[in-house]
Scaffold this motif. Structure first.
Motif, mmCIF file in Angstrom:
data_model
loop_
_atom_site.group_PDB
_atom_site.id
_atom_site.type_symbol
_atom_site.label_atom_id
_atom_site.label_comp_id
_atom_site.label_asym_id
_atom_site.label_seq_id
_atom_site.Cartn_x
_atom_site.Cartn_y
_atom_site.Cartn_z
ATOM 1 N N GLU A 43 -26.743 -49.226 72.454
ATOM 2 C CA GLU A 43 -25.449 -49.605 71.703
ATOM 3 C C GLU A 43 -24.753 -47.960 72.557
ATOM 4 O O GLU A 43 -23.676 -48.004 72.725
ATOM 5 N N THR A 78 -22.118 -59.181 70.624
ATOM 6 C CA THR A 78 -22.259 -57.703 69.911
ATOM 7 C C THR A 78 -21.168 -57.092 70.866
ATOM 8 O O THR A 78 -20.459 -55.505 70.780
ATOM 9 N N ARG A 191 -19.697 -47.753 67.861
ATOM 10 C CA ARG A 191 -18.598 -48.406 66.623
ATOM 11 C C ARG A 191 -19.491 -49.002 66.737
ATOM 12 O O ARG A 191 -19.936 -50.159 66.640
ATOM 13 N N TYR A 192 -18.762 -49.339 65.063
ATOM 14 C CA TYR A 192 -18.922 -50.838 64.290
ATOM 15 C C TYR A 192 -18.040 -52.001 65.021
ATOM 16 O O TYR A 192 -16.478 -51.650 64.977
ATOM 17 N N SER A 194 -15.257 -54.929 64.671
ATOM 18 C CA SER A 194 -14.414 -55.275 63.707
ATOM 19 C C SER A 194 -14.443 -56.726 63.917
ATOM 20 O O SER A 194 -14.283 -56.677 64.813
#
Length: 255
Positions: A43, A78, A191-192, A194
């Motif tokens: 990630e 993702t 970051r997540y 969106s």
């Protein structure tokens, strides 16, 4: 500086918040119905590649790559929702999971085929903790490498500056592209993804391939003999004073 072609290898692993359990045959971890997610160090790698682009470093493409079971496409989606442009999925069943050297050989083929000039990958995966793939890949390619990066910057002259944590402080390395960088936890905060970006990721290219497409048929060199649970921890004991503590330590053979 021409646009960078960044390769970011990622791995689908047992989620870090899940407590692993040994299967009944003691041949490995019981993965049935267990939650999986992207390796946390990977990630960081995706995030750093995207941040390089956001810092106006010329980036032509961010390519996410994974070799794993069919469900590994979830972590690739993702990665694309986080900012990767496209992805490649080499389908490898869990029973045929590649070892670090096999992954490094496969990544070398991908680098050559995609003409990548920067590889950013996690320093290790949290399932086997081998921490070998990045170094092996740099060796196979003959590229410069910087491991356990906590800061990365790239100048207009293709010069990469990497800060890494070492015992007692930090170390700063400089090298010219092409380069392999492995990421550490203090590099950034991912970051997540969106909801709009998750929807956009569904339309991005996810190409499926096999080991044979890269001319590889990697054989497993290591055999897992047995996997067992660690022994349960024993409860502590209370002592009345310092003399009692010293006596107990001597009894346990610690002094």
């Amino acid at each position: 500086m021409s646009g960078l072609r960044i390769l970011v290898p990622i791995k689908r692993v047992l989620d870090y918040a899940t407590k692993p359990r040994v299967n009944r045959t003691q041949t490995g971890i019981d993965l049935a119905n267990a939650k999986h997610s992207m390796n946390p160090f990977d990630e960081l790698s995706i995030e750093e590649a995207v941040r390089l682009r956001e810092r106006k470093v010329p980036v032509a493409e961010i390519l996410a790559f994974s070799a794993g079971p069919p469900k590994a496409q979830d972590v690739l989606r993702t990665a694309m929702a986080m900012g990767a442009d496209r992805s490649i999925h080499v389908v490898v069943e869990e029973r045929d999971a590649l070892e670090p050297l096999g992954v490094a050989k496969l990544l070398k083929k991908v680098v050559e085929g995609e003409k990548s000039d920067l590889v950013i990958l996690g320093k290790q995966s949290i399932d086997d903790d081998a921490a070998q793939t990045g170094q092996m890949l740099a060796g196979l390619l003959g590229w410069a490498q910087a491991t356990q990066a906590s800061s990365v910057s790239i100048s207009a002259e293709n010069m990469v500056t990497v800060t890494r944590e070492v015992d007692g402080g930090v170390e700063t390395l400089k090298a010219k592209l092409p380069m392999v960088i492995t990421t550490d936890l203090r590099l950034n905060e991912p970051r997540y993804a969106s909801l709009p970006n998750i929807m956009k990721a569904k339309k991005k290219l996810l190409e499926k391939k096999t080991l044979k497409d890269y001319g590889l048929d990697e054989k497993i060199r290591l055999k897992t003999v047995r996997v067992t649970e660690p022994p349960p921890r024993k409860g502590g004991v209370k002592v009345e004073d310092v003399d009692g503590m010293i006596s107990k330590l001597k009894e346990l053979g610690a002094l």
